[in-house]
Scaffold this active site. Structure first.
Site, mmCIF file in Angstrom:
data_model
loop_
_atom_site.group_PDB
_atom_site.id
_atom_site.type_symbol
_atom_site.label_atom_id
_atom_site.label_comp_id
_atom_site.label_asym_id
_atom_site.label_seq_id
_atom_site.Cartn_x
_atom_site.Cartn_y
_atom_site.Cartn_z
ATOM 1 N NE ARG A 245 -1.955 -0.769 4.129
ATOM 2 C CZ ARG A 245 -2.762 -0.669 5.188
ATOM 3 N NH1 ARG A 245 -4.072 -0.821 5.054
ATOM 4 N NH2 ARG A 245 -2.269 -0.382 6.382
ATOM 5 C CG ASP B 39 -7.417 2.479 15.336
ATOM 6 O OD1 ASP B 39 -8.558 2.787 15.705
ATOM 7 O OD2 ASP B 39 -7.111 1.339 14.970
HETATM 8 C C1 LIG Z 1 -9.472 -0.278 12.340
HETATM 9 O O1 LIG Z 1 -9.285 -0.133 13.714
HETATM 10 C C2 LIG Z 1 -9.284 -1.294 14.477
HETATM 11 C C3 LIG Z 1 -8.938 -0.928 15.841
HETATM 12 O O2 LIG Z 1 -9.525 0.243 16.229
HETATM 13 C C4 LIG Z 1 -8.298 -2.290 13.980
HETATM 14 O O3 LIG Z 1 -8.426 -3.491 14.707
HETATM 15 C C5 LIG Z 1 -8.540 -2.545 12.521
HETATM 16 O O4 LIG Z 1 -7.561 -3.401 12.043
HETATM 17 C C6 LIG Z 1 -8.502 -1.257 11.769
HETATM 18 N N1 LIG Z 1 -8.719 -1.488 10.373
HETATM 19 C C7 LIG Z 1 -9.767 -2.127 9.848
HETATM 20 C C8 LIG Z 1 -9.722 -2.279 8.412
HETATM 21 O O5 LIG Z 1 -10.678 -2.549 10.500
#
Ligand SMILES: *[C@@H]1O[C@H](CO)[C@@H](O)[C@H](O)[C@H]1NC(C)=O
Ligand SMILES: *[C@@H]1O[C@H](CO)[C@@H](O)[C@H](O)[C@H]1NC(C)=O
Ligand SMILES: *[C@@H]1O[C@H](CO)[C@@H](O)[C@H](O)[C@H]1NC(C)=O
Ligand SMILES: *[C@@H]1O[C@H](CO)[C@@H](O)[C@H](O)[C@H]1NC(C)=O
Length: 600
Positions: A276, A353
């Site tokens: 990416r 995040d």
């Molecule tokens: C989004 O955030 C969570 C934690 O907050 C993480 O586990 C996850 O891998 C992140 N990305 C996706 C695509 O869900």
């Protein structure tokens, strides 16, 4: 520059005028209709929509082409030996985790831990590459992707000289709760490539093995989630939406065990890796963790770094730099979410995040484009509360920006802290202005009419009532002539409009729409249709298409991945093969029962 000025004016105005009066806009996005406020908007109308930042020439560019003087020279490299990545600047700018071993732990006082990717044990196959990313962003000749060196590079088996693979420490609010340390649990930042335009691209592998931030994870990603990320990030890019890009997708025969629906049904799947590319992988959570753990000096360092690298329009020595930065992120995030809404895209996991500090779409997980229009559309089937339903995204954006604001507080004096709150209060307006701009363009409207918001909300309401297809309703409105609409001659070809026309208020809405179109000055019906066809895609990456391509991929048939890639490269142009594959037809009945895989 211009946007920052606009934002400053908003702040100034807010301070001068009665604040409450400015804030009556309220939660216009919470449902589809009835909340669109009127008036008091004109002073903001000049807020320009930033140009798409997913192409090379965006405002994040470190240098303009001309500064470097070789913009016209083709400098594509045809061997990996003469191609360079560097981690130097990141390493010089930030302290590194002193622990070199790779085991799961809590990390402090650093931004990165140095960790090597873990190569697959089995043979690796290249499934797909994005020629545009490889050639236009990375200056590599696409023929290089056939070489062993390239495959080794994109599967984490070889690390280039100059590259120190890094994993990033960040935290985040997940589903409304502070989750503490998260971090790159299966991603490795290989380094930065500065291309011939002077644009800085950070290359990251996803699915490349365990890191100190893996928590309970195995550091791998499976083929199905990697196919989804590869295709969707490229699809969003060609829809003009700021996003990370995907350069390549490789699959191995390494076994990865996944309980796809968290129901105890563990399956053996194949490990895959996506390379990416983004201008930066910093997230809101990158700042939050430093604020939460009291690492204020490191927080300052990181924000100054981000401003200098990515926000050249901000004066990095001015005492207002952090405010200017926040203001820009508020603007860009409101724009991004309005843009998602304009194509019916639900990210699925809008945790802090997963929100990029550059407001580009990142972290493709259980995302989805809605088929029929439904503000309660929730792509992640385990998200029972519907926190991240499509109609709540703008709200969640504000929630996340508020967490970012709090993370910046240690850098702000008390007066600036108040100003940051005021800036955030401007978010609903910024969002609504952009939302309206997108939807006016989708309806082919010029200029301003007091009833435009009503016209749009009215249409969305009809779509909601009739469950008309979101994408194809707008597309069919772009293809049908005014004359056909006037006489209500809607053929089978316009199946989404036929659905919509079942609503008893349809002809009333059509009348309002046709009247409004007459108020477009200097327009013709042909010009309108051409314009609308470039605002309303004919093809989006629907879940059923992803599912169909994934099923074949799991049997080593990547033909549909390639067809989708080709189709979604030109989402606004009608294409024969895509038509034959049914990509603009009514979604098959089984599409409604599809559940999006959660464990990725
Ligand atoms: C989004 O955030 C969570 C934690 O907050 C993480 O586990 C996850 O891998 C992140 N990305 C996706 C695509 O869900
Ligand atoms: C690679 O980078 C180093 C230092 O960043 C530079 O000295 C060298 O010339 C570069 N090599 C190529 C082939 O660009
Ligand atoms: C940036 O801010 C500093 C400190 O306030 C000021 O001295 C300088 O003139 C500013 N630079 C520009 C280009 O505005
Ligand atoms: C989907 O939602 C559930 C429930 O809130 C959550 O636990 C899960 O992590 C989400 N899926 C992903 C991939 O984030």
């Amino acid at each position: 520059m211009k946007r920052i000025k606009v934002q400053r004016t908003i702040v100034a105005k807010m301070l001068k005028h009665n604040l409450m009066k400015m804030l009556v806009v309220g939660l216009i996005w919470e449902s589809t209709i009835g909340h669109f406020s009127r008036g008091e908007k004109t002073e903001f109308e000049s807020a320009s929509v930033p140009e798409c930042s997913s192409v090379d020439s965006s405002h994040y560019s470190v240098n303009g082409d001309d500064n470097l003087g070789y913009s016209k020279i083709n400098r594509k490299k045809s061997s990996m030996d003469v191609w360079n990545l560097t981690s130097q600047k990141l390493l010089e700018s930030f302290p590194l985790d002193p622990i070199g071993e790779n085991y799961v732990r809590q990390v402090r006082d650093c931004i990165f831990s140095a960790v090597q990717p873990t190569p697959f044990k089995s043979a690796v196959k290249l499934v797909a590459v994005s020629k545009e990313v490889v050639e236009d962003l990375l200056d590599l000749d696409v023929s290089i992707t056939d070489t062993k060196e390239f495959i080794q590079f994109v599967s984490g088996a070889s690390v280039l000289p100059g590259s120190v693979p890094l994993t990033h420490r960040y935290g985040g609010h997940q589903f409304g709760v502070w989750a503490g340390q998260l971090g790159d649990g299966r991603a490795h930042l290989l380094g930065v490539y500065v291309n011939r335009h002077g644009t800085r691209w950070e290359l990251q592998l996803k699915g490349s093995g365990k890191t100190p931030y893996s928590r309970d994870g195995d550091g791998r990603a499976v083929l199905r989630s990697s196919v989804r990320e590869f295709l969707c990030s490229e699809a969003l890019n060609y829809l003009g939406i700021p996003t990370s890009r995907a350069a390549s997708l490789v699959v191995s025969n390494d076994v990865v065990k996944r309980d796809q629906f968290y129901n105890g049904d563990v399956k053996n799947e194949k490990g895959a890796i996506v390379l990416r590319v983004a201008k930066s992988w910093f997230r809101f959570g990158s700042l939050e963790i430093l604020a939460q753990s009291g690492e204020t000096e490191l927080l300052r360092k990181l924000v100054v770094f981000v401003i200098k690298q990515h926000f050249p329009m901000i004066n990095a020595t001015s005492s207002n730099r952090y405010l200017d930065f926040f203001s820009q992120v508020v603007t860009d995030t409101s724009y991004l979410i309005a843009h998602w809404m304009s194509v019916g895209f639900a990210h699925g996991v809008c945790n802090t995040d997963n929100f990029s500090i550059l407001s580009v779409t990142i972290d493709y997980g259980p995302f989805g484009f809605m088929d029929f229009y439904d503000p309660n559309f929730v792509p992640n089937t385990s998200d029972d509360e519907g926190r991240y339903k499509i109609g709540n995204q703008a709200n969640v954006g504000r929630y996340n920006l508020d967490k970012l604001r709090k993370a910046l507080n240690p850098l702000l004096d008390p007066k600036q802290q108040l100003l940051a709150e005021q800036i955030l209060k401007g978010y609903p307006d910024l969002y609504q202005i952009k939302f309206m701009e997108f939807f006016k363009a989708k309806l082919g409207l010029f200029g301003h009419d007091n009833n435009d918001d009503y016209l749009i909300a009215y249409l969305l309401k009809l779509m909601e009532d009739t469950r008309a297809d979101f994408t194809m309703t707008f597309r069919h409105l772009s293809e049908i002539t005014q004359q056909q609409l006037e006489v209500n001659s809607i053929s089978e070809e316009y199946w989404a409009l036929q659905d919509l026309a079942r609503h008893q208020k349809f002809s009333h809405w059509v009348n309002l729409y046709l009247l409004r179109l007459k108020r477009n000055t200097m327009d013709s019906d042909e010009a309108r249709r051409i314009r609308m066809k470039s605002a309303n895609p004919r093809y989006i990456f629907r879940n059923w298409m992803a599912e169909s391509a994934i099923k074949k991929s799991e049997k080593n048939d990547f033909s549909e991945v390639h067809l989708l890639q080709k189709t979604l490269h030109h989402p606004f142009n009608k294409q024969r093969e895509a038509e034959e594959a049914g990509y603009s037809s009514r979604p098959p009945p089984w599409a409604r029962e599809l559940r999006v895989s959660c464990s990725s």
